[in-house]
Structures are given as structure tokens and as C-alpha cells.
Scaffold this motif. Structure first.
Motif, PDB file in Angstrom:
ATOM      1  N   TYR A 103       0.827  -1.201   0.000  1.00  0.00           N
ATOM      2  CA  TYR A 103       0.000   0.000   0.000  1.00  0.00           C
ATOM      3  C   TYR A 103       0.867   1.260   0.000  1.00  0.00           C
ATOM      4  CZ  TYR A 103      -3.907   3.067   0.813  1.00  0.00           C
ATOM      5  OH  TYR A 103      -4.845   4.055   0.664  1.00  0.00           O
ATOM      6  N   HIS A 156       0.212   3.144  -3.586  1.00  0.00           N
ATOM      7  CA  HIS A 156      -0.981   3.970  -3.429  1.00  0.00           C
ATOM      8  C   HIS A 156      -0.581   5.376  -3.000  1.00  0.00           C
ATOM      9  CE1 HIS A 156      -3.966   0.827  -4.096  1.00  0.00           C
ATOM     10  NE2 HIS A 156      -3.086   0.023  -3.528  1.00  0.00           N
ATOM     11  N   TYR A 157      -1.523   6.305  -3.009  1.00  0.00           N
ATOM     12  CA  TYR A 157      -1.190   7.711  -2.836  1.00  0.00           C
ATOM     13  C   TYR A 157      -1.928   8.413  -1.706  1.00  0.00           C
ATOM     14  CZ  TYR A 157       1.126   7.001  -7.227  1.00  0.00           C
ATOM     15  OH  TYR A 157       1.961   6.526  -8.199  1.00  0.00           O
ATOM     16  N   ASN A 158      -2.661   7.705  -0.878  1.00  0.00           N
ATOM     17  CA  ASN A 158      -3.350   8.335   0.237  1.00  0.00           C
ATOM     18  C   ASN A 158      -2.367   8.485   1.390  1.00  0.00           C
ATOM     19  OD1 ASN A 158      -4.929   9.038   2.445  1.00  0.00           O
ATOM     20  ND2 ASN A 158      -6.665   7.806   1.743  1.00  0.00           N
TER      21      ASN A 158
END
Length: 140
Positions: free
Chosen positions: A58, A62-64
């Protein structure tokens, strides 16, 4: 911040790979109960590697930013609680890398210091990241 999170993700994926690799070994140690969780060390390594791989994946892909920081902080805190449990039982080393240090002839003291350094890095990145994203109030 993203660089530190991606590096944390890569570290987690590498340590997960080390755990999986060593968990399929034939050492008697793997069938003994873990002193803190009281289940076989082999199963502890499998579960920890699954968590590490999921969080690492993650963080790399991913970019959060806020969620990445939170899950790294939570994972590092849980690993810290595990290490405190070891200390509580009078055990001053962690088999965090499974049997990989024995395979590569790395001293248990060095392996323990490396795993402690990784834990501190993850905890700092997670907590600083949580503070940073909370202060900015955006999903950067």
C-alpha cells in the motif's frame, strides 16, 4: 514525505520476504511456541509477513498519504508492543527476521539492532507523517 513512506514500504516488503523465506525452513526453532503470542513461531512469521507485505504494498503503490502514515504508525506500534512483551519476559532479542540471520551468518545482536532500527524508522515516519497530514488537513 512520500519518499520516506515508499522507503518504509520497501523495507516492509523486504522484511516480509525474509520472514516467508525463513518460515519454510526445517529448523526446530520454527515449531516452538513464540514466547509472547504462544503460537508456533512459523505461524507468527506468516502472519507478520502478511501484514508487512500488505502495508508495504500500500505504501509503495498507493497515494493516500494520511492512510499510509496511519497504518505504518499502527503497525510499528504493534511491533513495539510485541518487543515490550519480549522484554517483559526477559528476552532481549527478537526473531524478527526468522532464521535468515543464521542462514547468512549474521550475529543475533546485529540482526536485533537492525530490526530495532527498522522499527524506530517506521514509528518515526508514521508518527511524523500523521502529525504532518493532520496539521495540513488535506489528503496530500
Amino acid at each position: 514525505m512520500r519518499f520516506f513512506l515508499r522507503f518504509a514500504g520497501i523495507l516492509l516488503i523486504l522484511t516480509a520476504a525474509a520472514k516467508v523465506f525463513s518460515s519454510f525452513g526445517t529448523l526446530h526453532l520454527l515449531d516452538l511456541p513464540d514466547p509472547v503470542l504462544t503460537i508456533r513461531l512459523r505461524y507468527v512469521l506468516w502472519f507478520a509477513s502478511l501484514l508487512e507485505f500488505a502495508v508495504g504494498y500500500y505504501c509503495v503503490f498507493h497515494y493516500n498519504l494520511r492512510l499510509q502514515c496511519c497504518i505504518i504508525a499502527l503497525l510499528a506500534a504493534s511491533f513495539g508492543v510485541y518487543r515490550i512483551g519480549l522484554l517483559w519476559l526477559g528476552i532481549h532479542y527478537c526473531k524478527c527476521f526468522g532464521t535468515v540471520p543464521e542462514i547468512f551468518h549474521i550475529s543475533p545482536i546485529v540482526a536485533n539492532l537492525v530490526s530495532l532500527g527498522i522499527l524506530i524508522y517506521l514509528l518515526l515516519v508514521g508518527l511524523i507523517g500523521v502529525c504532518y497530514t493532520w496539521k495540513s488537513r488535506s489528503n496530500i
